[in-house]
Enzyme design. Sequence first.
Site, PDB file in Angstrom:
ATOM      1  N   SER A 143       0.865  -1.183   0.000  1.00 31.54           N
ATOM      2  CA  SER A 143       0.000   0.000   0.000  1.00 31.54           C
ATOM      3  C   SER A 143       0.896   1.226   0.000  1.00 31.54           C
ATOM      4  CB  SER A 143      -0.871   0.009   1.264  1.00 31.54           C
ATOM      5  OG  SER A 143      -1.428   1.292   1.481  1.00 31.54           O
ATOM      6  N   TYR A 156      -1.293  -1.180  10.229  1.00 31.40           N
ATOM      7  CA  TYR A 156      -1.494  -1.509   8.809  1.00 31.40           C
ATOM      8  C   TYR A 156      -0.292  -1.030   7.991  1.00 31.40           C
ATOM      9  CZ  TYR A 156      -3.690  -1.331   4.146  1.00 31.40           C
ATOM     10  OH  TYR A 156      -3.982  -1.481   2.821  1.00 31.40           O
TER      11      TYR A 156
HETATM   12  N1  LIG Z   1      -8.601  -0.654  -1.356  1.00 33.70           N
HETATM   13  C1  LIG Z   1      -7.520   0.098  -1.174  1.00 33.70           C
HETATM   14  O1  LIG Z   1      -7.599   1.344  -1.161  1.00 33.70           O
HETATM   15  C2  LIG Z   1      -6.169  -0.524  -1.001  1.00 33.70           C
HETATM   16  C3  LIG Z   1      -5.045   0.316  -1.134  1.00 33.70           C
HETATM   17  C4  LIG Z   1      -3.782  -0.238  -0.970  1.00 33.70           C
HETATM   18  C5  LIG Z   1      -3.635  -1.577  -0.702  1.00 33.70           C
HETATM   19  N2  LIG Z   1      -4.735  -2.362  -0.570  1.00 33.70           N
HETATM   20  C6  LIG Z   1      -4.520  -3.777  -0.261  1.00 33.70           C
HETATM   21  O2  LIG Z   1      -5.063  -4.554  -1.295  1.00 33.70           O
HETATM   22  C7  LIG Z   1      -5.485  -5.809  -0.770  1.00 33.70           C
HETATM   23  C8  LIG Z   1      -6.917  -6.063  -1.189  1.00 33.70           C
HETATM   24  O3  LIG Z   1      -7.731  -5.050  -0.644  1.00 33.70           O
HETATM   25  P1  LIG Z   1      -9.177  -4.727  -1.220  1.00 33.70           P
HETATM   26  O4  LIG Z   1      -9.304  -3.263  -1.256  1.00 33.70           O
HETATM   27  O5  LIG Z   1      -9.438  -5.530  -2.430  1.00 33.70           O
HETATM   28  O6  LIG Z   1     -10.049  -5.212   0.035  1.00 33.70           O
HETATM   29  P2  LIG Z   1     -11.412  -6.028   0.132  1.00 33.70           P
HETATM   30  O7  LIG Z   1     -12.288  -5.741  -1.032  1.00 33.70           O
HETATM   31  O8  LIG Z   1     -11.902  -5.770   1.500  1.00 33.70           O
HETATM   32  O9  LIG Z   1     -10.918  -7.542   0.006  1.00 33.70           O
HETATM   33  C9  LIG Z   1     -10.161  -8.144   1.022  1.00 33.70           C
HETATM   34  C10 LIG Z   1     -10.093  -9.626   0.745  1.00 33.70           C
HETATM   35  O10 LIG Z   1      -9.302 -10.253   1.775  1.00 33.70           O
HETATM   36  C11 LIG Z   1     -10.071 -11.323   2.334  1.00 33.70           C
HETATM   37  N3  LIG Z   1      -9.764 -11.532   3.749  1.00 33.70           N
HETATM   38  C12 LIG Z   1      -9.883 -10.657   4.789  1.00 33.70           C
HETATM   39  N4  LIG Z   1      -9.551 -11.258   5.937  1.00 33.70           N
HETATM   40  C13 LIG Z   1      -9.198 -12.531   5.628  1.00 33.70           C
HETATM   41  C14 LIG Z   1      -8.738 -13.645   6.374  1.00 33.70           C
HETATM   42  N5  LIG Z   1      -8.550 -13.575   7.700  1.00 33.70           N
HETATM   43  N6  LIG Z   1      -8.492 -14.795   5.716  1.00 33.70           N
HETATM   44  C15 LIG Z   1      -8.675 -14.887   4.393  1.00 33.70           C
HETATM   45  N7  LIG Z   1      -9.091 -13.871   3.619  1.00 33.70           N
HETATM   46  C16 LIG Z   1      -9.337 -12.699   4.235  1.00 33.70           C
HETATM   47  C17 LIG Z   1     -11.512 -10.871   2.179  1.00 33.70           C
HETATM   48  O11 LIG Z   1     -12.404 -11.960   2.343  1.00 33.70           O
HETATM   49  P3  LIG Z   1     -13.667 -11.725   3.326  1.00 33.70           P
HETATM   50  O12 LIG Z   1     -14.405 -10.537   2.757  1.00 33.70           O
HETATM   51  O13 LIG Z   1     -14.414 -12.991   3.303  1.00 33.70           O
HETATM   52  O14 LIG Z   1     -13.065 -11.411   4.675  1.00 33.70           O
HETATM   53  C18 LIG Z   1     -11.458 -10.302   0.762  1.00 33.70           C
HETATM   54  O15 LIG Z   1     -11.491 -11.325  -0.185  1.00 33.70           O
HETATM   55  C19 LIG Z   1      -5.284  -5.730   0.745  1.00 33.70           C
HETATM   56  O16 LIG Z   1      -4.068  -6.357   1.084  1.00 33.70           O
HETATM   57  C20 LIG Z   1      -5.200  -4.245   1.001  1.00 33.70           C
HETATM   58  O17 LIG Z   1      -4.457  -3.947   2.160  1.00 33.70           O
HETATM   59  C21 LIG Z   1      -5.999  -1.865  -0.718  1.00 33.70           C
END
Ligand SMILES: NC(=O)c1ccc[n+]([C@@H]2O[C@H](COP(=O)([O-])OP(=O)(O)OC[C@H]3O[C@@H](n4cnc5c(N)ncnc54)[C@H](OP(=O)(O)O)[C@@H]3O)[C@@H](O)[C@H]2O)c1
Length: 240
Positions: A143, A156
């Site tokens: 991130s 985080y």
């Molecule tokens: N969105 C942003 O702005 C952003 C920016 C920078 C980096 N990121 C990173 O990108 C990645 C994806 O984020 P996203 O925005 O796509 O988030 P998201 O839509 O909330 O998706 C998160 C995913 O992780 C899974 N997950 C959460 N806890 C888990 C656990 N204990 N075991 C297994 N799976 C788990 C969720 O499944 P469930 O829903 O079933 O829990 C979901 O499939 C993350 O690492 C995040 O830190 C995101």
Amino acid sequence: MPDRAALVTGASSGIGLAIAHVLGEEGHGLTVAARRPEKLAGAVEELRGKGFEVEEVAANLTSEEEIQRVVAAHRERFGRLDVLVNSAGVGIGAGVADIQTKRADMQLDLNLRAIILFYRECADLLRAAGAEHRNALVVNLASIAGKGGAGWLSVYAATKAGVIGWTQSMNKELNGEGIKNVALAPGFVDTPMTEFIKEQVKAEDMITTSDVGEAVRYLLKTSPACVVPEMVFQRPGETI
Ligand SMILES: NC(=O)c1ccc[n+]([C@@H]2O[C@H](COP(=O)([O-])OP(=O)(O)OC[C@H]3O[C@@H](n4cnc5c(N)ncnc54)[C@H](OP(=O)(O)O)[C@@H]3O)[C@@H](O)[C@H]2O)c1
């Protein structure tokens, strides 16, 4: 059986799901893993609807045994691993004096420790793919918070800085074996994770999941000679 196979964590939602679509379109059989079975099942239906071959494993990836179960299911189904995507992640805000141990552990375990354990469990499969075509790929979701820190989201941010450091180390250790390692470091992406901020930053002003998915498509196509250790995605005016 597809010629190539990929394992994507966090594939039930947001960035992981967008990347799974791209990998399916690029001819990969897919193992998709995420925590909640019903949400994962919806994503799997979407992916299978596009004709992709998909293995579905609901698992809590803060657990070593669950990670081993995911990799075993992938190994059994596809017998090879060309692309590993570590996208499962969670961010829980708290001021420094209010950090709860359980929540700190959850972020450390999922965002960083799970990536380390996935590498360990997949090392032989990745090495076999690297030996075969010199172009195995591991994409780790960091991130922009891991580049410049984030007050009130400090645990985080620390995990994401760890992901970047880990990815740099993996390039030093594995690149010579045909395994490319990339840390993606986006600012706000329009996913369920950023719901909390959408009153201040409009969803349409955020990076899209398809921007991130297309970056992975590009990474698939780069030659083994082209190492991209890190990709930072910034919104206009966003600073690190
Ligand atoms: N969105 C942003 O702005 C952003 C920016 C920078 C980096 N990121 C990173 O990108 C990645 C994806 O984020 P996203 O925005 O796509 O988030 P998201 O839509 O909330 O998706 C998160 C995913 O992780 C899974 N997950 C959460 N806890 C888990 C656990 N204990 N075991 C297994 N799976 C788990 C969720 O499944 P469930 O829903 O079933 O829990 C979901 O499939 C993350 O690492 C995040 O830190 C995101």
